[in-house]
Design a protein around this motif. Structure first.
Motif, PDB file in Angstrom:
ATOM      1  N   GLY A 154       6.635   0.670   7.607  1.00 40.63           N
ATOM      2  CA  GLY A 154       6.132   1.993   7.951  1.00 40.63           C
ATOM      3  C   GLY A 154       7.241   2.752   8.649  1.00 40.63           C
ATOM      4  N   ALA A 155       6.938   3.305   9.835  1.00 37.15           N
ATOM      5  CA  ALA A 155       7.970   3.981  10.622  1.00 37.15           C
ATOM      6  C   ALA A 155       8.611   3.062  11.641  1.00 37.15           C
ATOM      7  CB  ALA A 155       7.355   5.200  11.321  1.00 37.15           C
ATOM      8  N   LEU A 156       8.214   1.791  11.671  1.00 42.00           N
ATOM      9  CA  LEU A 156       8.677   0.852  12.702  1.00 42.00           C
ATOM     10  C   LEU A 156       9.962   0.148  12.271  1.00 42.00           C
ATOM     11  CD1 LEU A 156       5.245  -0.873  13.448  1.00 42.00           C
ATOM     12  CD2 LEU A 156       6.312   0.962  14.774  1.00 42.00           C
ATOM     13  N   PRO A 157      10.929  -0.005  13.185  1.00 41.98           N
ATOM     14  CA  PRO A 157      12.083  -0.858  12.869  1.00 41.98           C
ATOM     15  C   PRO A 157      11.600  -2.281  12.607  1.00 41.98           C
ATOM     16  CG  PRO A 157      12.464   0.436  14.856  1.00 41.98           C
ATOM     17  CD  PRO A 157      11.015   0.581  14.535  1.00 41.98           C
ATOM     18  N   ALA A 158      12.159  -2.912  11.608  1.00 43.07           N
ATOM     19  CA  ALA A 158      11.693  -4.245  11.233  1.00 43.07           C
ATOM     20  C   ALA A 158      12.863  -5.092  10.758  1.00 43.07           C
ATOM     21  CB  ALA A 158      10.632  -4.157  10.133  1.00 43.07           C
ATOM     22  N   THR A 159      12.672  -6.394  10.817  1.00 43.95           N
ATOM     23  CA  THR A 159      13.594  -7.352  10.217  1.00 43.95           C
ATOM     24  C   THR A 159      12.839  -8.085   9.125  1.00 43.95           C
ATOM     25  OG1 THR A 159      14.782  -7.663  12.305  1.00 43.95           O
ATOM     26  CG2 THR A 159      15.080  -9.344  10.612  1.00 43.95           C
ATOM     27  N   GLU A 160      13.484  -8.243   7.980  1.00 36.73           N
ATOM     28  CA  GLU A 160      12.857  -8.927   6.855  1.00 36.73           C
ATOM     29  C   GLU A 160      13.704 -10.126   6.457  1.00 36.73           C
ATOM     30  OE1 GLU A 160      10.533  -7.608   2.833  1.00 36.73           O
ATOM     31  OE2 GLU A 160      12.427  -6.588   3.256  1.00 36.73           O
ATOM     32  N   ALA A 202       4.231 -12.144  -8.247  1.00 39.96           N
ATOM     33  CA  ALA A 202       3.073 -11.375  -8.687  1.00 39.96           C
ATOM     34  C   ALA A 202       2.337 -10.728  -7.516  1.00 39.96           C
ATOM     35  CB  ALA A 202       2.122 -12.277  -9.470  1.00 39.96           C
ATOM     36  N   MET A 203       2.465 -11.311  -6.320  1.00 37.13           N
ATOM     37  CA  MET A 203       1.774 -10.792  -5.136  1.00 37.13           C
ATOM     38  C   MET A 203       2.626  -9.819  -4.318  1.00 37.13           C
ATOM     39  SD  MET A 203      -0.385 -14.119  -3.798  1.00 37.13           S
ATOM     40  CE  MET A 203       1.066 -15.135  -3.541  1.00 37.13           C
ATOM     41  N   LEU A 204       3.859  -9.602  -4.733  1.00 36.05           N
ATOM     42  CA  LEU A 204       4.742  -8.728  -3.959  1.00 36.05           C
ATOM     43  C   LEU A 204       4.191  -7.317  -3.748  1.00 36.05           C
ATOM     44  CD1 LEU A 204       8.326  -9.698  -5.150  1.00 36.05           C
ATOM     45  CD2 LEU A 204       7.264 -10.150  -2.931  1.00 36.05           C
ATOM     46  N   PRO A 205       3.480  -6.710  -4.696  1.00 38.70           N
ATOM     47  CA  PRO A 205       2.933  -5.377  -4.422  1.00 38.70           C
ATOM     48  C   PRO A 205       2.009  -5.337  -3.201  1.00 38.70           C
ATOM     49  CG  PRO A 205       2.932  -5.776  -6.769  1.00 38.70           C
ATOM     50  CD  PRO A 205       3.312  -7.075  -6.122  1.00 38.70           C
ATOM     51  N   ALA A 206       1.224  -6.387  -2.983  1.00 38.67           N
ATOM     52  CA  ALA A 206       0.356  -6.433  -1.802  1.00 38.67           C
ATOM     53  C   ALA A 206       1.188  -6.537  -0.524  1.00 38.67           C
ATOM     54  CB  ALA A 206      -0.610  -7.606  -1.901  1.00 38.67           C
ATOM     55  N   TYR A 207       2.257  -7.322  -0.579  1.00 43.30           N
ATOM     56  CA  TYR A 207       3.163  -7.444   0.568  1.00 43.30           C
ATOM     57  C   TYR A 207       3.847  -6.112   0.856  1.00 43.30           C
ATOM     58  CZ  TYR A 207       7.499  -8.855   2.976  1.00 43.30           C
ATOM     59  OH  TYR A 207       8.555  -8.951   3.850  1.00 43.30           O
ATOM     60  N   GLU A 208       4.326  -5.442  -0.183  1.00 48.31           N
ATOM     61  CA  GLU A 208       4.991  -4.159   0.005  1.00 48.31           C
ATOM     62  C   GLU A 208       4.023  -3.107   0.560  1.00 48.31           C
ATOM     63  OE1 GLU A 208       8.127  -3.323  -0.168  1.00 48.31           O
ATOM     64  OE2 GLU A 208       8.714  -5.368  -0.678  1.00 48.31           O
ATOM     65  N   LEU A 209       2.776  -3.154   0.142  1.00 47.04           N
ATOM     66  CA  LEU A 209       1.781  -2.239   0.686  1.00 47.04           C
ATOM     67  C   LEU A 209       1.616  -2.459   2.180  1.00 47.04           C
ATOM     68  CD1 LEU A 209      -0.441  -0.099   0.258  1.00 47.04           C
ATOM     69  CD2 LEU A 209      -2.024  -2.006  -0.189  1.00 47.04           C
ATOM     70  N   ALA A 210       1.518  -3.712   2.597  1.00 49.77           N
ATOM     71  CA  ALA A 210       1.405  -4.015   4.026  1.00 49.77           C
ATOM     72  C   ALA A 210       2.633  -3.511   4.790  1.00 49.77           C
ATOM     73  CB  ALA A 210       1.225  -5.524   4.229  1.00 49.77           C
ATOM     74  N   LYS A 211       3.818  -3.747   4.220  1.00 49.28           N
ATOM     75  CA  LYS A 211       5.054  -3.362   4.911  1.00 49.28           C
ATOM     76  C   LYS A 211       5.192  -1.844   5.033  1.00 49.28           C
ATOM     77  CE  LYS A 211       9.157  -3.775   3.011  1.00 49.28           C
ATOM     78  NZ  LYS A 211      10.422  -4.336   2.468  1.00 49.28           N
ATOM     79  N   THR A 212       4.906  -1.130   3.978  1.00 46.62           N
ATOM     80  CA  THR A 212       5.131   0.323   3.995  1.00 46.62           C
ATOM     81  C   THR A 212       4.072   1.089   4.779  1.00 46.62           C
ATOM     82  OG1 THR A 212       3.965   0.558   1.867  1.00 46.62           O
ATOM     83  CG2 THR A 212       6.365   0.298   1.797  1.00 46.62           C
ATOM     84  N   THR A 213       2.943   0.448   5.070  1.00 46.95           N
ATOM     85  CA  THR A 213       1.867   1.144   5.797  1.00 46.95           C
ATOM     86  C   THR A 213       1.677   0.636   7.221  1.00 46.95           C
ATOM     87  OG1 THR A 213       0.199  -0.380   4.888  1.00 46.95           O
ATOM     88  CG2 THR A 213       0.620   1.668   3.668  1.00 46.95           C
ATOM     89  N   ALA A 214       2.552  -0.273   7.683  1.00 46.84           N
ATOM     90  CA  ALA A 214       2.375  -0.859   9.014  1.00 46.84           C
ATOM     91  C   ALA A 214       2.489   0.181  10.129  1.00 46.84           C
ATOM     92  CB  ALA A 214       3.424  -1.967   9.228  1.00 46.84           C
ATOM     93  N   LYS A 215       1.600   0.056  11.118  1.00 46.54           N
ATOM     94  CA  LYS A 215       1.604   0.927  12.297  1.00 46.54           C
ATOM     95  C   LYS A 215       1.295   0.094  13.525  1.00 46.54           C
ATOM     96  CE  LYS A 215      -0.267   4.926   9.768  1.00 46.54           C
ATOM     97  NZ  LYS A 215      -1.400   5.889   9.697  1.00 46.54           N
TER      98      LYS A 215
END
Length: 217
Positions: A154-160, A202-215
């Protein structure tokens, strides 16, 4: 041996999930899983997949009234089912609920969406997100090919991190990944495993959704 909470096979995953989320209740019958879409063609070859698009959203996890009380919120992919971990601080279940500095708080089951795997949300104490994530990965036995990068959740700094682990049942390496964010209430780690690398991708879209919407909450 791989950390006990990791998905080793469908039946093992359901057994572990039952221990963590249902206490001493009798296990439910094994549900029928209709296989969801899996990568095919060049993207399915090891190390060649491109960035996954985010999945459609169906609900938000972590906020007021959601299945799991968390220091962050994020959108869930359609049909993924969240459930809070019961009594995660209980030392009797430490081998299942602890990994390095982190304690598992919530797991989001992909079976209703046709996949064999989970998003799991872990929390650690206050401090740099990268330090907590490094401790989390170091506690994962037989992890190799570990790569960290600084990003945004989301807008948060993160490490992946992306890495592979060797599954002793499948006798082959499989991909895993996680991102971590620091919040005023502590560090949050969101991890995606999977039965094997094909399921993981195959599950990466769900992971990306979580990452891009995190608050942060």
């Amino acid at each position: 041996m791989e950390h006990p909470i990791r998905i080793m096979a469908p039946a093992a995953a359901l057994l572990v999930s039952g221990v963590l989320t249902a206490g001493c209740a009798a296990p439910e019958p094994l549900p029928e899983v209709t296989q969801g879409a899996r990568p095919s063609g060049p993207a399915a070859s090891k190390g060649t997949q491109g960035p996954a698009a985010a999945a459609p959203s169906s609900a938000t996890l972590g906020g007021a009234g959601s299945a799991c009380a968390l220091p962050v919120s994020f959108a869930l992919a359609a049909k993924w089912e969240p459930e809070a971990i019961e009594d995660p601080e209980n030392p009797e279940f430490a081998a299942l609920t602890r990994q390095g500095p982190a304690t598992v708080r919530c797991e989001v089951d992909a079976k209703p969406a046709g996949h064999v795997g989970y998003l799991r949300v872990w929390t650690a104490g206050k401090g740099p997100a990268r330090a907590a994530l490094e401790g989390f990965v170091k506690a994962e036995e037989k992890s190799t090919g570990v790569t960290y990068r600084e990003t945004k959740a989301g807008a948060l700094p993160a490490t992946e991190v992306t890495y592979t682990v060797t599954d002793e049942l499948l006798e082959e390496p499989k991909e895993e990944r996680a991102f971590a964010v620091a919040t005023p209430k502590g560090t949050v780690i969101v991890h995606l495993g999977g039965l094997d690398t094909a399921e993981h991708r195959a599950m990466l879209p769900a992971y990306e959704l979580a990452k891009t919407t995190a608050k942060a909450l």
